[in-house]
Design a protein around this motif. Structure first.
Motif, PDB file in Angstrom:
ATOM      1  N   ASN A 199       0.810  -1.154  -0.140  1.00 17.49           N
ATOM      2  CA  ASN A 199      -0.029  -0.055   0.153  1.00 17.49           C
ATOM      3  C   ASN A 199       0.950   1.326  -0.045  1.00 17.49           C
ATOM      4  O   ASN A 199       1.883   1.426   0.643  1.00 17.49           O
ATOM      5  N   GLU A 226       0.396   5.703  -0.196  1.00 17.01           N
ATOM      6  CA  GLU A 226      -0.612   6.498  -0.091  1.00 17.01           C
ATOM      7  C   GLU A 226      -0.196   8.049  -0.617  1.00 17.01           C
ATOM      8  O   GLU A 226       0.974   8.159  -0.751  1.00 17.01           O
ATOM      9  N   ASP A 227      -1.329   8.777  -0.741  1.00 18.45           N
ATOM     10  CA  ASP A 227      -1.053  10.036  -1.143  1.00 18.45           C
ATOM     11  C   ASP A 227      -0.998  10.958   0.003  1.00 18.45           C
ATOM     12  O   ASP A 227      -0.504  11.960  -0.023  1.00 18.45           O
ATOM     13  N   LEU A 235       2.136  10.821  -6.010  1.00 14.32           N
ATOM     14  CA  LEU A 235       2.085   9.532  -5.718  1.00 14.32           C
ATOM     15  C   LEU A 235       2.174   8.927  -7.355  1.00 14.32           C
ATOM     16  O   LEU A 235       2.757   8.012  -7.549  1.00 14.32           O
ATOM     17  N   LEU A 278       4.794   5.774  -8.375  1.00 12.73           N
ATOM     18  CA  LEU A 278       4.148   4.697  -9.169  1.00 12.73           C
ATOM     19  C   LEU A 278       4.631   4.396 -10.284  1.00 12.73           C
ATOM     20  O   LEU A 278       5.086   3.223 -10.693  1.00 12.73           O
ATOM     21  N   ALA A 304      -2.790   1.459  -4.459  1.00 11.01           N
ATOM     22  CA  ALA A 304      -2.523   2.860  -4.231  1.00 11.01           C
ATOM     23  C   ALA A 304      -3.848   3.227  -3.041  1.00 11.01           C
ATOM     24  O   ALA A 304      -4.946   3.178  -3.380  1.00 11.01           O
ATOM     25  N   THR A 352      -5.557   6.314  -1.158  1.00  6.57           N
ATOM     26  CA  THR A 352      -6.147   7.787  -1.361  1.00  6.57           C
ATOM     27  C   THR A 352      -6.717   8.065   0.026  1.00  6.57           C
ATOM     28  O   THR A 352      -7.776   7.560   0.337  1.00  6.57           O
ATOM     29  N   TYR A 398      -3.855   6.909 -10.601  1.00  6.57           N
ATOM     30  CA  TYR A 398      -2.995   5.888 -10.034  1.00  6.57           C
ATOM     31  C   TYR A 398      -3.127   4.672 -11.070  1.00  6.57           C
ATOM     32  O   TYR A 398      -1.895   4.110 -11.143  1.00  6.57           O
ATOM     33  N   ALA A 400      -0.960   1.583 -10.652  1.00  3.97           N
ATOM     34  CA  ALA A 400      -1.576   0.711  -9.673  1.00  3.97           C
ATOM     35  C   ALA A 400      -2.478  -0.267 -10.035  1.00  3.97           C
ATOM     36  O   ALA A 400      -2.981  -0.320 -11.024  1.00  3.97           O
ATOM     37  N   LEU A 429      -7.256  -0.005  -5.561  1.00  2.00           N
ATOM     38  CA  LEU A 429      -7.466   1.451  -4.975  1.00  2.00           C
ATOM     39  C   LEU A 429      -7.963   1.110  -3.551  1.00  2.00           C
ATOM     40  O   LEU A 429      -8.762   0.475  -3.472  1.00  2.00           O
TER      41      LEU A 429
END
Length: 258
Positions: free
Chosen positions: A108, A110-111, A119, A123, A139, A141, A165, A170, A173
């Motif tokens: 995982n 994250e942003d 991000l 990626l 990814a 969020t 993403y 990615a 999500l």
């Protein structure tokens, strides 16, 4: 191979449920409780290494902790690496490459409260660095978790970031904080076939409702690790015949922020 096993687990006939571990012993317990994969909680791993949550755990210590977990389990490991331990995409890509070489099957990343473009850049850098090596990238969020937006605006922002993403590499999500069935359905439908991961929070619908709405993965987050530390504080207080400490997310971060 483990990355493909993890990917396949998102395509089952029921929600993929991941009780998050925080060290090698908890990972072994989670596996032997019947988990088909082990996920880590970034907060729990940080606490177990003596650091507060929030991108404070040094990359080398995270890598060492994950290596210990890989050594004791036989199922795929997906690691929460917060923002990748760096803001520079090339540094994040190098770190993730080392994780894959250590046997990590998924991450995982994250942003947080940063620009989503950052991000996306991370990626792309990760995929370029991995080449033919496989990794399931989830990814994350934080639109709902951090209150960036909610309701229709939140769904639209999540979908916008999800597309960004996905195009950057990615596989899935992760939207912690989302819990309204209709919003889950709209996000899951909007990002399909990319699987949607939700997190255990108060008021979350049932597993069947989540699955029917299109969610494919449920993570426990800090729940197990926090419960373990609360129980340790309670038992210690009983032995000392004193009132127990107020153990919680905030207090653990405060005690470890030195």
């Amino acid at each position: 191979m483990n990355a493909q096993r993890l990917r396949d687990l998102h395509n089952g006939s029921a929600l993929l449920v991941l009780p998050n571990a925080w060290d090698a012993a908890s990972a072994a317990v989670v596996q032997h409780a019947g988990a088909s994969a082990v996920a880590t909680t970034s907060a729990g791993v940080a606490w177990s290494c003596g650091w507060p949550d929030g991108d404070r755990l040094p990359a080398e210590e995270m890598l060492a902790a994950l290596r210990r977990i890989v050594r004791v389990i036989d199922v795929p490991l997906t690691a929460d690496i917060e923002e990748g331990c760096d803001d520079e995409p090339s540094a994040v890509a190098s770190f993730v490459s080392r994780l894959v070489d250590a046997g990590v099957a998924g991450i995982n990343i994250e942003d947080g409260n940063k620009d989503p473009a950052l991000l996306a850049a991370k990626l792309r850098a990760i995929r370029d660095a991995l080449g033919e090596r496989d990794l399931f990238i989830n990814a994350r969020t934080d639109v709902f978790l951090r209150g960036v937006a909610s309701g229709d605006a939140g769904v639209e922002e999540v979908l916008r970031r999800g597309a960004l993403y996905r195009d950057a590499g990615a596989d899935g999500l992760f939207v912690p904080g989302i819990k309204i069935v209709d919003e889950v359905r709209r996000v899951a439908g909007g990002i399909a076939p990319m699987p949607l991961n939700v997190m255990l929070v108060p008021g979350l619908p049932s597993r069947q409702e989540l699955f029917d709405a299109g969610a494919r993965r449920l993570s426990a987050g800090i729940a197990l690790s926090l419960e373990a530390y609360v129980a340790a504080g309670r038992k210690a207080a009983e032995l000392l015949e004193r009132e127990g400490p107020d153990v919680g997310y905030g207090t653990l971060n405060e005690w470890l922020a030195r």
